[in-house]
Motif scaffolding. Structure first.
Motif, short mmCIF file in Angstrom:
data_model
loop_
_atom_site.label_atom_id
_atom_site.label_comp_id
_atom_site.label_asym_id
_atom_site.label_seq_id
_atom_site.Cartn_x
_atom_site.Cartn_y
_atom_site.Cartn_z
N GLN A 175 51.59 -55.65 48.81
CA GLN A 175 50.26 -56.00 48.34
C GLN A 175 50.27 -56.37 46.86
O GLN A 175 51.18 -56.00 46.13
CB GLN A 175 49.29 -54.83 48.57
CG GLN A 175 49.24 -54.34 50.00
CD GLN A 175 48.84 -55.42 50.98
OE1 GLN A 175 47.92 -56.18 50.72
NE2 GLN A 175 49.54 -55.50 52.10
N THR A 176 49.26 -57.12 46.44
CA THR A 176 49.11 -57.43 45.02
C THR A 176 47.69 -57.11 44.59
O THR A 176 46.77 -57.13 45.41
CB THR A 176 49.36 -58.94 44.73
OG1 THR A 176 48.49 -59.69 45.57
CG2 THR A 176 50.79 -59.33 44.98
N SER A 232 44.44 -58.15 42.11
CA SER A 232 43.88 -59.40 41.61
C SER A 232 44.10 -59.54 40.10
O SER A 232 44.15 -58.55 39.36
CB SER A 232 42.38 -59.42 41.86
OG SER A 232 42.11 -59.21 43.22
N GLU A 260 33.31 -51.61 48.43
CA GLU A 260 34.44 -52.51 48.23
C GLU A 260 35.40 -52.38 49.42
O GLU A 260 35.67 -51.27 49.87
CB GLU A 260 35.22 -52.18 46.95
CG GLU A 260 36.43 -53.10 46.78
CD GLU A 260 37.35 -52.75 45.62
OE1 GLU A 260 37.72 -51.57 45.44
OE2 GLU A 260 37.73 -53.69 44.90
N GLY A 292 39.25 -53.04 50.35
CA GLY A 292 40.54 -53.35 49.73
C GLY A 292 40.64 -52.75 48.34
O GLY A 292 40.47 -53.44 47.34
N HIS A 295 39.51 -52.75 40.32
CA HIS A 295 38.27 -53.48 40.57
C HIS A 295 37.12 -52.49 40.85
O HIS A 295 36.01 -52.65 40.35
CB HIS A 295 38.51 -54.40 41.77
CG HIS A 295 37.54 -55.50 41.95
ND1 HIS A 295 37.85 -56.63 42.66
CD2 HIS A 295 36.25 -55.63 41.57
CE1 HIS A 295 36.79 -57.41 42.68
NE2 HIS A 295 35.81 -56.84 42.04
N GLU A 297 40.35 -48.55 51.83
CA GLU A 297 41.72 -49.08 51.80
C GLU A 297 42.42 -48.68 53.09
O GLU A 297 42.33 -47.54 53.52
CB GLU A 297 42.45 -48.52 50.57
CG GLU A 297 43.94 -48.80 50.50
CD GLU A 297 44.28 -50.29 50.54
OE1 GLU A 297 43.77 -51.07 49.73
OE2 GLU A 297 45.08 -50.67 51.43
N ARG A 298 43.15 -49.64 53.70
CA ARG A 298 43.80 -49.31 54.98
C ARG A 298 45.16 -48.61 54.79
O ARG A 298 45.62 -47.93 55.70
CB ARG A 298 43.95 -50.55 55.87
CG ARG A 298 44.83 -51.64 55.33
CD ARG A 298 44.93 -52.80 56.30
NE ARG A 298 45.95 -52.56 57.31
CZ ARG A 298 47.23 -52.89 57.16
NH1 ARG A 298 47.65 -53.45 56.03
NH2 ARG A 298 48.10 -52.65 58.11
N LEU A 355 48.33 -46.30 49.00
CA LEU A 355 47.58 -47.01 47.95
C LEU A 355 46.30 -46.26 47.62
O LEU A 355 45.93 -46.11 46.45
CB LEU A 355 47.27 -48.44 48.37
CG LEU A 355 48.47 -49.38 48.52
CD1 LEU A 355 48.02 -50.77 48.99
CD2 LEU A 355 49.24 -49.51 47.21
N ASP A 377 39.75 -48.87 58.31
CA ASP A 377 39.75 -50.33 58.47
C ASP A 377 38.43 -50.87 57.93
O ASP A 377 37.40 -50.79 58.58
CB ASP A 377 39.92 -50.67 59.96
CG ASP A 377 39.79 -52.16 60.21
OD1 ASP A 377 39.73 -52.94 59.22
OD2 ASP A 377 39.77 -52.55 61.39
N GLY A 378 38.50 -51.43 56.75
CA GLY A 378 37.30 -51.94 56.08
C GLY A 378 36.75 -53.21 56.70
O GLY A 378 35.67 -53.65 56.32
N ALA A 392 38.05 -57.74 48.78
CA ALA A 392 39.21 -58.14 47.97
C ALA A 392 40.40 -58.54 48.83
O ALA A 392 41.55 -58.44 48.40
CB ALA A 392 39.58 -57.00 47.02
N ILE A 420 43.48 -57.15 57.07
CA ILE A 420 44.12 -56.86 58.35
C ILE A 420 43.32 -55.79 59.06
O ILE A 420 43.10 -54.70 58.52
CB ILE A 420 45.58 -56.41 58.12
CG1 ILE A 420 46.37 -57.59 57.54
CG2 ILE A 420 46.23 -55.91 59.42
CD1 ILE A 420 47.74 -57.25 57.04
#
Ligand code: SAH
Length: 210
Positions: free
Chosen positions: A56-57, A59, A81, A83, A89, A106-107, A111, A133-134, A150, A204
């Motif tokens: 992952q990256t 932003s 939010e 992600g 962010h 966040e999935r 992280l 799962d967002g 995001a 995802i």
């Protein structure tokens, strides 16, 4: 001290994107070096995306600034939010929401754990990080004043617009390899405005990509 100087320089550079002063002030208050992996600390105030592991990256700062600018987050608002990544962010949105609250989904558990750590180190208390799962939104705290996505979505998701208050706003990148960033405003109907080309990692999940 060195970080502070770099941060000021980054914020000055962001002015060329015509970012709202409130957003710039919020970004000046958030120590971004606490929200990047240790081996990327020297790049914490560079204006490009950074790798955070798990493929992952996060932003680039100007993308966070542009999305916050479009969302127009006001004091007291409830924000969702999708992600979290390392939580930067979310931290900026939490500053903008002030007495309000940010729920961030966040999935990838690792992280989410890092993001919680980072937010704590930065002394930011009005963010809740949730592992889920967002792409389904987060029904249990809905409706939201604002939603920020995001990760790249196959479409503007009804699951998310359904979880917006009337008058609420959503920013979401739509597309597979390259995306268009959409600002969606919910009034009597749904108003969609294209705001330019962007590149995000894929969303995802059930309503995202597989
Ligand atoms: N908001 C971050 C950027 C995060 S990158 C920032 O501060 O810059 C996008 C994140 O979305 C990744 O961490 C990825 O794991 C996550 N993601 C992808 N699909 C998801 C889903 N369905 N639910 C929640 N998070 C998802």
């Amino acid at each position: 001290m060195e970080f502070e100087i770099k941060r000021k320089r980054l914020i000055e550079g962001l002015r060329e994107h015509n970012i709202d002063e409130r957003v710039l002030a919020a970004m000046e208050r958030v120590p971004r070096h606490l929200f990047v992996p240790e081996n990327e600390q020297t790049n914490a105030y560079a204006d490009y995306p950074l790798p955070i592991g798990s493929g992952q990256t996060i932003s680039a700062p100007h993308m966070v600034a542009i999305m916050c600018d479009l969302l127009d987050i006001k004091d007291g608002m409830k924000v969702l939010e999708i992600g979290t990544g390392f939580g930067y962010h979310a931290a900026v949105m939490a500053e903008l929401a002030g007495s309000g609250h940010v729920y961030t989904v966040e999935r990838i558990e690792g992280l989410a754990l890092s993001a919680r750590d980072n937010l704590e180190k930065a002394g930011i208390t009005n963010v809740t990080v949730i592992v889920e799962d967002g792409s389904l939104g987060l029904v249990r705290f809905s409706p939201y004043d604002r939603i920020s996505v995001a990760a790249a979505s196959p479409e503007i998701l009804d699951t998310l617009t359904d979880q917006l208050k009337t008058g609420g706003k959503l920013v979401i990148p739509v597309g597979r390899l390259y995306q268009e960033l959409y600002l969606v405003t919910k009034t009597d109907g749904i108003k969609k405005e294209a705001k330019g080309g962007v590149v995000f990692v894929p969303l995802i999940g059930k309503k995202g990509f597989s």
